[in-house]
Structure formats: structure tokens, C-alpha cells
Design an enzyme around this catalytic site. Structure first.
Site, short mmCIF file in Angstrom:
data_model
loop_
_atom_site.label_atom_id
_atom_site.label_comp_id
_atom_site.label_asym_id
_atom_site.label_seq_id
_atom_site.Cartn_x
_atom_site.Cartn_y
_atom_site.Cartn_z
CB SER A 1 -0.90 0.00 1.24
OG SER A 1 -1.48 1.27 1.45
NE ARG B 1 -18.27 -13.65 -47.74
CZ ARG B 1 -17.33 -13.52 -48.68
NH1 ARG B 1 -17.43 -14.20 -49.80
NH2 ARG B 1 -16.31 -12.73 -48.49
#
Length: 461
Positions: A282, A321
Site C-alpha cells: 500500500s 455473406r
């Protein structure tokens, strides 16, 4: 930065150099060229195109010979990268011998090249997954064996349940990853399939040669892929299955990482991530040692799950497609692949260096003053006075234990008249109240997935 793989700061956390290389522009383009080279060689051998054309085309299919800046500009203009690649290839071949470049890409279509390249990228990605899974199962097996008989509290709804062993917990993880290895073997034949069908999949451009299917077969063989049963231009289950597999893999990693985070809590302290100086520190609280790998694993897994749903959206393509869903894969697949491999590597690192604290496990088994073995007592007492009667009796006594931390389950049981009348002696009660005596078949069950450890492995082509 447009993606974590582009970030100097984050790229090694959310991707790996190996997976990023597979999904890079240069590797993808090389896969396009591998397709074109293989197609030219096969067609030249079958007499569909001139032999010399096949030789020169294949010799010019190296990404180092291509202008990537031009490719980027042309792709922006045309909308797809394959045609710009083919244009450069034709020009390159014609520079060697005029006219022969026109035989490049003969009978193929853009999606044939793109989809086959994608499958080759997925193939190499799955090789990375396979290697990581092998090491992960080895590390899981080692932990399961080492702690086969180490008692700890199992948790149910975040509450202590009954005792088990830490090895049992790790053997469950091992069994899950073994299933993933089996899944990987099962999906390979479905996913690693060539795409070559021409405009709409009918191979119309080569049908007059009488050799169209032979070209398809030999092209698949040359690229190390299976022959498609039929064109799959707009049938995207293969791609979606890969995404689902990534979601499963990372989900298992995240379940393990989540447990590690919970077991790392100060009040629990039964395991810890591998120690490295200042890792998890920390900026203001010097005593802290935060989970790091576990945090990355769970965040990656969540992201992969969300991205995988996009591939299921990509299955809904129009006619032969599509108009848009296909391109979803271009965006999502590189992210899913690199994130998943990073997740596996974080998990491997976590497993290989996991710090386990058996004394803390023993201490936590004792914090309920015996209540964790109330089921054992209930079952032992139930043989004398009936299971439901015993349940209610032990429940009442456990409530008293919970109210007063100075008393223990064994003392209250031994002093209870109903228990005394049952004939259970203090020695028998103490035996029932020992957590180490109530781990069930933990030790035997640890050995079951280990016996199946040398399962199938992915074979490289």
C-alpha cells in the site's frame, strides 16, 4: 493507448508476449500469405495454374516483403485487409516475372483467406493454452498431494461448514482443469477447419477444372487443418465455441483466485500469494500485503465472459455473406485470446508460489469452540437417540457455545443429561469433536483426479 496490449504499463498484466505476437498485424498478414502460398503450390501441382507461377508466388509470400504502412492505408480505403495484401503480392510476383502475379489468389475469396488465418491464429493460441494447462495441472497436483491430509474449515455461504483438507480443495481444482484439458482435445477437430469455398462457398470458380475438391483437400492438408464438410462463411459456431472455452477456462481461474482472496483476509490468513518485495504494498499502510495476481485473474475472467457474448452475437449473420457480425470477431478475438493466456499464466504463477499456512487452518478450526464438528456429533448421537432429536439437541447446545466464548461444545455436551443418557462417553465425544477425525474421504478423493492426471495432451501439427 487503444488497448491494454498496446500499453507499456499494462501489457504484461493483461496479455503475454507470445499471445500478442500471434494476434499482431504481422503474424496475421503472414497467415494470409501462408494461405496464398499453399494455394498456389497446390494449384500449380494440379496444373490449374502454371508451375512457374506457383513457385514465384510462394517465394514472395513473406511478410518481410510487404509494406505494412501501405497495407494499413489501403485497408482503410477498401475496408478489408486481404485485397490490399493480394495487390501487393501480385505486384511483387510481376516484378519477378510479368504476368505471373495474376495467378495469385486463384479461385479464392477474401473470407476464405481471413477465416483460415483466424483459425491458424486460434490454433496457435490453443497451443499456448495447452502448455499453460499442463503446468497448471502439475502445480495443482503437487499442492493436492502435499496437503492431502491437512485439515481446514470448508466454507458454506462464507460460514464455517465442516472440516475437509486443503489437498481436497486443490484436488477439486485439479479435476476441473483436467476436464478443461479434455475439452480442449474435444474441440480441436471442430475448430481447426479450413475455409475455402469461393464467393459463397460453392467453389464455382474452380468447378470447371474438376479438381475443386482436390484443391480443397490438399490445401487443408498443407495448412495442417481439417477439410470442411461444407462452407461455413456465415456459420460461426466454431468461433463462438472458442470464445465459450475461453470463458470456461478463465471462470475456473477466477473461482480459485476468489478463494485465495478470501483466504488471504487478515482474519483468516490461511494462504497468501507468492511473496516478492513490495508486491501488493500500500502507498500509505506499510503493513498491507494486498492480493495482486488474484485481482488480475478475476478482472480478466469477467472481461472475457463479457467479450465471449459478442461472439455469440456474431453467429447471427445474414444469408451467405454477412453485413457486420463477422467484423465483431476482428475486434473481440485478439482480446479474448491474449486475456485468456494472461489469466492462465497468472494462475500458474499463483499456484506455483502459493504460500499455505497449516497452523492458521488449525487455529481457525478451533475458533468455534468445537461447533464446526457439530454434524459429526449429531450423526454419532443420532444413532442413539434419533437423527432429528440429535439435530435439535446439538443445535441448542451450539447456540449456547456461540453466546459464550468461554465454553466449548465438548464441555456442554458432556454435561448435558440427554447426552449422558445416550451412553456416549466423554472419550467418544472428544473423538467426535476432533476436526481431524471428520474430514470424510478427503484423502481418498484427492487421489482420484491424480490417478487420472496423465490425460490427453494437445499434439502439435
Amino acid at each position: 493507448m487503444t488497448a491494454v496490449t498496446d500499453s507499456i504499463v499494462f501489457r504484461h498484466l493483461f496479455s503475454t508476449p507470445q499471445s500478442s505476437a500471434i494476434w499482431s498485424d504481422s503474424r496475421r498478414t503472414q497467415y494470409y500469405l501462408d494461405f496464398e502460398a499453399s494455394l498456389a503450390i497446390v494449384q500449380a501441382r494440379l496444373g490449374i495454374i502454371p508451375t512457374e507461377a506457383g513457385e514465384i508466388i510462394s517465394s514472395r509470400c513473406s511478410v518481410e516483403l510487404f509494406d505494412m504502412e501501405e497495407l494499413g492505408e489501403e485497408t482503410k480505403k477498401i475496408g478489408y485487409p486481404v485485397l490490399p495484401v493480394v495487390k501487393q503480392l501480385v505486384r511483387s510476383v510481376n516484378n519477378v516475372k510479368a504476368g505471373l502475379g495474376e495467378w495469385a489468389h486463384w479461385g479464392a475469396t477474401t473470407q476464405d483467406v481471413t477465416d483460415t488465418a483466424t483459425i491458424l491464429q486460434i490454433r496457435d493460441t490453443l497451443h499456448l493454452f495447452s502448455e499453460s494447462l499442463m503446468k497448471i495441472t502439475e502445480a495443482s497436483r503437487d499442492l493436492a498431494l502435499k496437503y492431502k491430509s491437512t485439515p481446514m474449515a470448508a466454507r458454506s455461504n462464507l460460514q464455517q461448514a465442516v472440516p475437509m483438507t486443503f489437498g481436497f480443495k486443490m484436488a477439486r481444482l485439479l479435476a476441473t482443469f483436467e476436464r478443461h484439458r479434455k475439452r480442449l482435445e474435444e474441440i480441436l477437430p471442430r475448430i481447426l477447419v479450413l475455409q475455402f469455398g469461393g464467393a459463397v462457398g460453392t467453389l464455382a470458380t474452380l468447378s470447371d477444372t474438376g479438381l475443386a475438391l482436390q484443391v480443397q483437400n490438399e490445401l487443408a492438408s498443407k495448412l495442417g487443418l481439417a477439410v470442411p464438410d461444407i462452407a461455413w462463411h456465415t456459420e460461426r459456431d466454431r468461433i463462438a465455441e472458442f470464445g465459450a472455452f475461453c470463458a470456461l477456462l478463465t471462470g475456473t481461474c477466477a473461482k480459485f483466485a476468489f478463494d485465495v482472496k478470501l483466504l488471504m483476509q487478515t482474519e483468516v490468513g490461511e494462504v497468501a500469494e507468492p511473496y516478492a518485495p513490495h508486491r501488493g504494498s500500500s502507498s500509505t499502510m506499510p503493513q498491507k500485503r494486498n492480493p495482486i495476481s488474484s485481482v488480475y485473474i478475476t478482472s480478466i475472467a469477467s472481461t472475457v465472459r463479457q467479450l465471449s457474448t459478442a461472439l455469440f452475437d456474431g453467429m447471427v449473420e445474414d444469408h451467405e455473406r454477412s453485413t457486420g457480425p463477422w467484423e465483431i470477431e476482428w475486434i473481440v478475438l485478439p482480446q479474448i485470446s491474449t486475456l485468456t493466456h494472461a489469466c492462465l499464466e497468472h494462475t500458474l504463477e499463483l499456484l506455483q508460489g502459493l504460500e499455505v499456512y497449516p497452523e492458521a487452518m488449525k487455529r481457525n478450526l478451533e475458533i468455534t469452540n468445537g461447533a464446526i464438528v457439530s454434524e459429526a456429533v449429531m450423526m454419532g448421537l443420532g444413532k442413539k437417540i434419533g437423527r432429528q432429536v440429535a439435530h435439535d439437541l446439538v443445535y441448542d447446545i451450539c447456540r449456547e457455545v456461540a453466546k459464550d466464548p468461554t465454553v466449548s461444545l465438548i464441555d456442554l455436551l458432556a454435561s448435558d443429561e440427554r447426552v449422558q443418557r445416550s451412553g456416549l462417553s466423554r472419550d467418544l465425544l472428544e473423538n467426535l469433536c476432533d476436526p481431524a477425525n471428520y474430514i470424510g474421504l478427503s484423502e481418498e478423493m484427492v487421489l482420484k483426479p491424480i490417478m487420472a492426471y496423465n490425460g490427453p495432451k494437445m499434439q502439435k501439427n
